[in-house]
Design a protein around this motif. Sequence first.
Motif, mmCIF file in Angstrom:
data_model
loop_
_atom_site.group_PDB
_atom_site.id
_atom_site.type_symbol
_atom_site.label_atom_id
_atom_site.label_comp_id
_atom_site.label_asym_id
_atom_site.label_seq_id
_atom_site.Cartn_x
_atom_site.Cartn_y
_atom_site.Cartn_z
ATOM 1 N N PRO A 149 0.802 -1.226 0.000
ATOM 2 C CA PRO A 149 0.000 0.000 0.000
ATOM 3 C C PRO A 149 0.837 1.279 0.000
ATOM 4 N N ILE A 150 2.020 1.240 0.595
ATOM 5 C CA ILE A 150 2.895 2.419 0.589
ATOM 6 C C ILE A 150 3.395 2.684 -0.829
ATOM 7 N N ALA A 151 3.824 1.630 -1.510
ATOM 8 C CA ALA A 151 4.343 1.790 -2.872
ATOM 9 C C ALA A 151 3.262 2.321 -3.811
ATOM 10 N N PHE A 152 2.039 1.803 -3.686
ATOM 11 C CA PHE A 152 0.942 2.320 -4.498
ATOM 12 C C PHE A 152 0.542 3.725 -4.057
ATOM 13 N N GLY A 153 0.599 3.955 -2.758
ATOM 14 C CA GLY A 153 0.089 5.208 -2.205
ATOM 15 C C GLY A 153 0.901 6.425 -2.596
ATOM 16 N N ILE A 154 2.220 6.285 -2.764
ATOM 17 C CA ILE A 154 3.048 7.440 -3.119
ATOM 18 C C ILE A 154 2.595 8.034 -4.451
ATOM 19 N N GLY A 155 2.414 7.187 -5.455
ATOM 20 C CA GLY A 155 1.942 7.667 -6.749
ATOM 21 C C GLY A 155 0.532 8.218 -6.674
ATOM 22 N N ALA A 156 -0.317 7.588 -5.849
ATOM 23 C CA ALA A 156 -1.684 8.078 -5.697
ATOM 24 C C ALA A 156 -1.701 9.473 -5.082
ATOM 25 N N VAL A 157 -0.855 9.687 -4.091
ATOM 26 C CA VAL A 157 -0.762 11.010 -3.468
ATOM 27 C C VAL A 157 -0.260 12.040 -4.482
ATOM 28 N N LEU A 158 0.715 11.635 -5.300
ATOM 29 C CA LEU A 158 1.236 12.537 -6.330
ATOM 30 C C LEU A 158 0.128 12.957 -7.293
ATOM 31 N N MET A 159 -0.665 12.003 -7.769
ATOM 32 C CA MET A 159 -1.742 12.325 -8.699
ATOM 33 C C MET A 159 -2.820 13.178 -8.034
ATOM 34 N N ALA A 160 -3.142 12.852 -6.787
ATOM 35 C CA ALA A 160 -4.154 13.635 -6.070
ATOM 36 C C ALA A 160 -3.687 15.066 -5.862
ATOM 37 N N ALA A 161 -2.410 15.243 -5.528
ATOM 38 C CA ALA A 161 -1.872 16.587 -5.308
ATOM 39 C C ALA A 161 -1.945 17.415 -6.586
ATOM 40 N N ILE A 162 -1.613 16.816 -7.714
ATOM 41 C CA ILE A 162 -1.692 17.536 -8.991
ATOM 42 C C ILE A 162 -3.145 17.839 -9.331
ATOM 43 N N GLY A 163 -4.047 16.905 -8.995
ATOM 44 C CA GLY A 163 -5.463 17.151 -9.211
ATOM 45 C C GLY A 163 -5.973 18.316 -8.390
ATOM 46 N N ILE A 164 -5.538 18.397 -7.138
ATOM 47 C CA ILE A 164 -5.948 19.517 -6.279
ATOM 48 C C ILE A 164 -5.372 20.821 -6.818
ATOM 49 N N TRP A 165 -4.109 20.791 -7.250
ATOM 50 C CA TRP A 165 -3.479 21.967 -7.862
ATOM 51 C C TRP A 165 -4.273 22.420 -9.093
#
Length: 391
Positions: free
Chosen positions: A365-381
């Motif tokens: 879940p950590i390995a998947f989560g890092i990329g998910a957080v990256l995509m979510a952050a760009i989405g929020i931006w």
Amino acid sequence: MPRLSMKQMPRDVWVLSLVALLVAVGFGVMVPVLPVFARSFDVSQFEVGAVISAFALARLVMGPFCGRLNRAIGERVALGIGIGIVALSTAGAGLSRSYLQLLVLRGAGGIGSAMFSVAAMTLLLASVGPELRGRASAAYSGGFLIGGMAGPAVGGLLAAISIRAPFFFYAGTLVLAGAAGLALLSRSQIRPTDKTGEAALSFADAWRRPGYQLACAANFSTGWQAQGARSTLVPLLVVEVLHEPTSWTGVAFAVAAVVQAVVLQPAGRLVDTRGRRPMLVAGLLICAASSALIPFASNMAWLIVILCIFGVGSAVMSTAPTAMVGDVIGGSGGTPVAVFQMSSDLGSIVGPLAVGALADHYPLPIAFGIGAVLMAAIGIWSGSGLRRTNA
């Protein structure tokens, strides 16, 4: 805005989609074969990975030179030459008698691939106005997606004949793709004032536009999560966590690819009619949420459902960022298109390495989560700019 249909799409879009289909079929043929062929030279797994990475690395290194080179010789000619380089290097790789020959020739193929991809994207964006860019991007991406789905199956059949046969099949599809591009694409040169009447932007000017920054960041995150977490870790999840045979990985990816293909044109239409930023935000958040859920799938059925949801988001991510870049550069090409392509290549190189290292030391879940957080952050931006005028 008048209602536009796919029938009004310029011929060049369909030609480029055909070229993409032929290139992707051949590339897909290589997927099940290349690692096995490299391993036949009695090399380590790291050296096998190096053969695969050499192509992407060469694309990345060549990228900054493609914009100016392609404009100097013309995008149509650059497309043909680039595909020709890949065809010759692929045929040579099939004749390789040593690991070093294979490594060098695969790298050479990446140089031609960079020329082709930048030229094709430039021609695609220049061939349509802003009202059709989303749907044009969907058609072009659909060619790659359908070809990529068919290729591995053909590659498996050819490998039964000879481990070298797929190389020559790929070279053949590339020759057909290059010939189609040279013969069927319009011969008009891309001009700085095409479609918009505005001067072509330099990379520095494009980078100052928030829309261009968002498109590049989104492309990087998609490369990271699709090629990194999804493609690298899902096969391990299927075998080591769900305890299913490897064949189920192919089934899951195939079903998700079909869903993505079905959603591509509706996604492109929404990108054109509802706006780039809203759809970009939706695509990023769908991909982020679904990829974060992948490691928690309790069985294959749930994993397939989650991958299909990721495929829906990926369909949007195949269209919205490209349309945004087209809006920023006004249909002209050059270095901004090359850098946009490079952002995905960079994500595809860094992503697998990063998630592999994370998976070695932390739970999945950590390995998947890092990329998910990256995509979510760009989405929020991206979402923070919805009330501002699109760049």
